[in-house]
Design a protein around this motif. Structure first.
Motif, PDB file in Angstrom:
ATOM      1  N   THR A 102      10.637 -49.062 -52.879  1.00 20.38           N
ATOM      2  CA  THR A 102      10.108 -49.222 -54.227  1.00 20.38           C
ATOM      3  C   THR A 102      10.461 -48.036 -55.107  1.00 20.38           C
ATOM      4  O   THR A 102      10.404 -46.888 -54.670  1.00 20.38           O
ATOM      5  N   LEU A 103      10.772 -48.345 -56.359  1.00 21.06           N
ATOM      6  CA  LEU A 103      11.010 -47.338 -57.381  1.00 21.06           C
ATOM      7  C   LEU A 103       9.966 -47.538 -58.468  1.00 21.06           C
ATOM      8  O   LEU A 103       9.838 -48.642 -58.999  1.00 21.06           O
ATOM      9  N   ILE A 104       9.213 -46.484 -58.779  1.00 21.32           N
ATOM     10  CA  ILE A 104       8.226 -46.547 -59.854  1.00 21.32           C
ATOM     11  C   ILE A 104       8.778 -45.756 -61.032  1.00 21.32           C
ATOM     12  O   ILE A 104       9.039 -44.553 -60.917  1.00 21.32           O
ATOM     13  N   LEU A 105       8.973 -46.431 -62.164  1.00 17.59           N
ATOM     14  CA  LEU A 105       9.483 -45.801 -63.373  1.00 17.59           C
ATOM     15  C   LEU A 105       8.309 -45.433 -64.269  1.00 17.59           C
ATOM     16  O   LEU A 105       7.611 -46.319 -64.779  1.00 17.59           O
ATOM     17  N   THR A 106       8.061 -44.140 -64.431  1.00 15.64           N
ATOM     18  CA  THR A 106       6.925 -43.685 -65.234  1.00 15.64           C
ATOM     19  C   THR A 106       7.356 -43.410 -66.673  1.00 15.64           C
ATOM     20  O   THR A 106       8.533 -43.231 -66.968  1.00 15.64           O
ATOM     21  N   ARG A 107       6.357 -43.343 -67.565  1.00 14.64           N
ATOM     22  CA  ARG A 107       6.609 -43.092 -68.985  1.00 14.64           C
ATOM     23  C   ARG A 107       7.070 -41.663 -69.248  1.00 14.64           C
ATOM     24  O   ARG A 107       7.862 -41.412 -70.136  1.00 14.64           O
TER      25      ARG A 107
ATOM     26  N   VAL B  72      15.506 -38.697 -64.883  1.00 13.70           N
ATOM     27  CA  VAL B  72      15.765 -38.388 -63.478  1.00 13.70           C
ATOM     28  C   VAL B  72      16.467 -39.585 -62.843  1.00 13.70           C
ATOM     29  O   VAL B  72      15.962 -40.704 -62.883  1.00 13.70           O
ATOM     30  N   ASP B  73      17.639 -39.333 -62.286  1.00 14.72           N
ATOM     31  CA  ASP B  73      18.377 -40.405 -61.611  1.00 14.72           C
ATOM     32  C   ASP B  73      17.722 -40.728 -60.280  1.00 14.72           C
ATOM     33  O   ASP B  73      17.306 -39.832 -59.553  1.00 14.72           O
ATOM     34  N   ALA B  74      17.644 -42.005 -59.996  1.00 12.75           N
ATOM     35  CA  ALA B  74      17.075 -42.462 -58.727  1.00 12.75           C
ATOM     36  C   ALA B  74      17.914 -43.620 -58.215  1.00 12.75           C
ATOM     37  O   ALA B  74      18.432 -44.413 -59.009  1.00 12.75           O
ATOM     38  N   PRO B  75      18.065 -43.723 -56.895  1.00 17.73           N
ATOM     39  CA  PRO B  75      18.842 -44.838 -56.349  1.00 17.73           C
ATOM     40  C   PRO B  75      18.171 -46.176 -56.634  1.00 17.73           C
ATOM     41  O   PRO B  75      16.949 -46.266 -56.754  1.00 17.73           O
ATOM     42  N   ALA B  76      18.989 -47.204 -56.748  1.00 23.01           N
ATOM     43  CA  ALA B  76      18.470 -48.550 -56.990  1.00 23.01           C
ATOM     44  C   ALA B  76      17.600 -48.985 -55.817  1.00 23.01           C
ATOM     45  O   ALA B  76      17.827 -48.595 -54.676  1.00 23.01           O
ATOM     46  N   ARG B  77      16.593 -49.746 -56.111  1.00 23.83           N
ATOM     47  CA  ARG B  77      15.666 -50.285 -55.114  1.00 23.83           C
ATOM     48  C   ARG B  77      15.456 -51.769 -55.386  1.00 23.83           C
ATOM     49  O   ARG B  77      15.520 -52.206 -56.537  1.00 23.83           O
ATOM     50  N   PRO B  78      15.162 -52.572 -54.350  1.00 28.55           N
ATOM     51  CA  PRO B  78      14.928 -53.997 -54.572  1.00 28.55           C
ATOM     52  C   PRO B  78      13.653 -54.282 -55.370  1.00 28.55           C
ATOM     53  O   PRO B  78      13.551 -55.303 -56.026  1.00 28.55           O
TER      54      PRO B  78
ATOM     55  N   LEU C 158       6.498 -48.825 -65.631  1.00 30.65           N
ATOM     56  CA  LEU C 158       5.399 -48.386 -66.491  1.00 30.65           C
ATOM     57  C   LEU C 158       5.915 -47.992 -67.880  1.00 30.65           C
ATOM     58  O   LEU C 158       5.149 -47.524 -68.703  1.00 30.65           O
ATOM     59  N   ARG C 159       7.185 -48.181 -68.109  1.00 31.43           N
ATOM     60  CA  ARG C 159       7.812 -47.782 -69.370  1.00 31.43           C
ATOM     61  C   ARG C 159       7.719 -48.883 -70.416  1.00 31.43           C
ATOM     62  O   ARG C 159       7.418 -50.030 -70.101  1.00 31.43           O
ATOM     63  N   GLU C 160       8.026 -48.511 -71.648  1.00 34.28           N
ATOM     64  CA  GLU C 160       7.943 -49.452 -72.763  1.00 34.28           C
ATOM     65  C   GLU C 160       9.156 -50.382 -72.853  1.00 34.28           C
ATOM     66  O   GLU C 160       9.135 -51.319 -73.632  1.00 34.28           O
ATOM     67  N   GLN C 161      10.202 -50.103 -72.087  1.00 33.15           N
ATOM     68  CA  GLN C 161      11.383 -50.947 -72.120  1.00 33.15           C
ATOM     69  C   GLN C 161      11.680 -51.456 -70.707  1.00 33.15           C
ATOM     70  O   GLN C 161      11.211 -50.895 -69.734  1.00 33.15           O
ATOM     71  N   CYS C 162      12.471 -52.510 -70.640  1.00 33.50           N
ATOM     72  CA  CYS C 162      12.887 -53.040 -69.344  1.00 33.50           C
ATOM     73  C   CYS C 162      13.754 -52.002 -68.640  1.00 33.50           C
ATOM     74  O   CYS C 162      14.465 -51.241 -69.295  1.00 33.50           O
ATOM     75  N   PRO C 163      13.729 -51.961 -67.319  1.00 35.92           N
ATOM     76  CA  PRO C 163      14.568 -51.010 -66.587  1.00 35.92           C
ATOM     77  C   PRO C 163      16.048 -51.258 -66.891  1.00 35.92           C
ATOM     78  O   PRO C 163      16.463 -52.409 -67.059  1.00 35.92           O
ATOM     79  N   PRO C 164      16.841 -50.186 -66.939  1.00 35.43           N
ATOM     80  CA  PRO C 164      18.268 -50.356 -67.223  1.00 35.43           C
ATOM     81  C   PRO C 164      19.006 -51.116 -66.126  1.00 35.43           C
ATOM     82  O   PRO C 164      19.973 -51.807 -66.388  1.00 35.43           O
ATOM     83  N   SER C 165      18.556 -50.996 -64.885  1.00 42.50           N
ATOM     84  CA  SER C 165      19.112 -51.796 -63.795  1.00 42.50           C
ATOM     85  C   SER C 165      17.935 -52.455 -63.088  1.00 42.50           C
ATOM     86  O   SER C 165      16.853 -51.896 -63.012  1.00 42.50           O
ATOM     87  N   HIS C 166      18.158 -53.654 -62.624  1.00 44.19           N
ATOM     88  CA  HIS C 166      17.061 -54.436 -62.053  1.00 44.19           C
ATOM     89  C   HIS C 166      17.256 -54.625 -60.563  1.00 44.19           C
ATOM     90  O   HIS C 166      18.360 -54.808 -60.089  1.00 44.19           O
ATOM     91  N   GLY C 167      16.145 -54.607 -59.830  1.00 42.31           N
ATOM     92  CA  GLY C 167      16.159 -54.970 -58.428  1.00 42.31           C
ATOM     93  C   GLY C 167      15.960 -56.471 -58.320  1.00 42.31           C
ATOM     94  O   GLY C 167      16.163 -57.217 -59.272  1.00 42.31           O
TER      95      GLY C 167
ATOM     96  N   LEU D 290      17.313 -62.672 -69.487  1.00 38.89           N
ATOM     97  CA  LEU D 290      18.182 -62.204 -68.411  1.00 38.89           C
ATOM     98  C   LEU D 290      18.192 -63.143 -67.192  1.00 38.89           C
ATOM     99  O   LEU D 290      18.874 -62.879 -66.211  1.00 38.89           O
ATOM    100  N   GLY D 291      17.392 -64.221 -67.246  1.00 33.63           N
ATOM    101  CA  GLY D 291      17.398 -65.199 -66.164  1.00 33.63           C
ATOM    102  C   GLY D 291      16.362 -64.945 -65.073  1.00 33.63           C
ATOM    103  O   GLY D 291      16.452 -65.529 -63.992  1.00 33.63           O
ATOM    104  N   PHE D 292      15.378 -64.088 -65.337  1.00 32.38           N
ATOM    105  CA  PHE D 292      14.328 -63.813 -64.362  1.00 32.38           C
ATOM    106  C   PHE D 292      13.309 -64.944 -64.366  1.00 32.38           C
ATOM    107  O   PHE D 292      13.026 -65.543 -65.404  1.00 32.38           O
ATOM    108  N   GLU D 293      12.740 -65.204 -63.201  1.00 28.01           N
ATOM    109  CA  GLU D 293      11.525 -66.011 -63.114  1.00 28.01           C
ATOM    110  C   GLU D 293      10.384 -65.071 -63.512  1.00 28.01           C
ATOM    111  O   GLU D 293      10.271 -63.972 -62.956  1.00 28.01           O
ATOM    112  N   VAL D 294       9.556 -65.458 -64.482  1.00 24.55           N
ATOM    113  CA  VAL D 294       8.530 -64.561 -65.007  1.00 24.55           C
ATOM    114  C   VAL D 294       7.153 -65.157 -64.714  1.00 24.55           C
ATOM    115  O   VAL D 294       6.911 -66.341 -64.928  1.00 24.55           O
ATOM    116  N   ASN D 295       6.228 -64.288 -64.223  1.00 24.73           N
ATOM    117  CA  ASN D 295       4.870 -64.721 -63.864  1.00 24.73           C
ATOM    118  C   ASN D 295       3.851 -63.720 -64.380  1.00 24.73           C
ATOM    119  O   ASN D 295       4.165 -62.551 -64.555  1.00 24.73           O
TER     120      ASN D 295
END
Length: 151
Positions: free
Chosen positions: A47-52, A95-101, A106-115, A142-147
């Motif tokens: 898991t990757l947690i993106l903080t504000r 801070v760069d972090a490796p991609a995670r599934p 927690l940010r105001e925008q969608c992540p730049p890369s998606h798991g 972007l084609g995500f299933e959203v819930n």
């Protein structure tokens, strides 16, 4: 199809919005993030947690140590050589972090890369919910299933 913990395994990317409603979480929204991180760890989902910001990253780092004395969730702030080996990475902006599934955003925008799956934690504040509506539409585009889940 669901896994043993009841989390759905989707064939398409998925975004789940957790809307905070319970007093326990509305008073300390990062407790919900800890609960989601614990569930991810138990189901062995890196898991990757993106903080504000950096302050929120530090607060979450401390809270993951103390929110449940019976739970141990291996975690750290992103940016070290052993990031790939740590179950839960906490990444403030810049801070760069490796991609995670699995990403907890927690940010105001969608992540730049998606798991494979993104969890959005949305505060009870009506102003915060407006930003979540924009992200909801972006994930759909972007084609995500959203819930949505009321917490």
């Amino acid at each position: 199809m669901a896994d043993r913990q009841g989390w759905l395994i989707a064939s398409m990317p998925r975004a789940d919005f957790y809307l905070i409603a319970k007093p326990r979480f509305s008073e300390r929204p990062l407790l919900l993030v800890c609960e989601l991180a614990r569930k991810a760890f138990v189901t062995q989902q890196p898991t990757l947690i993106l903080t504000r910001d950096f302050e929120q990253a530090e607060e979450l780092d401390e809270l993951l140590w103390s929110f449940d004395e019976d739970a141990y969730i291996p975690h750290q702030l992103a940016g070290d050589d052993d990031d790939a080996d740590t179950a839960v990475l906490i990444a403030p902006p810049g801070v760069d972090a490796p991609a995670r599934p699995l990403i907890i955003n927690l940010r105001e925008q969608c992540p730049p890369s998606h798991g494979d799956r993104v969890l959005e934690v949305v505060a009870a504040d009506p102003a915060a919910r407006e930003g979540s509506r924009l992200r909801w539409r972006e994930y759909q585009r972007l084609g995500f299933e959203v819930n949505k889940h009321d917490m």
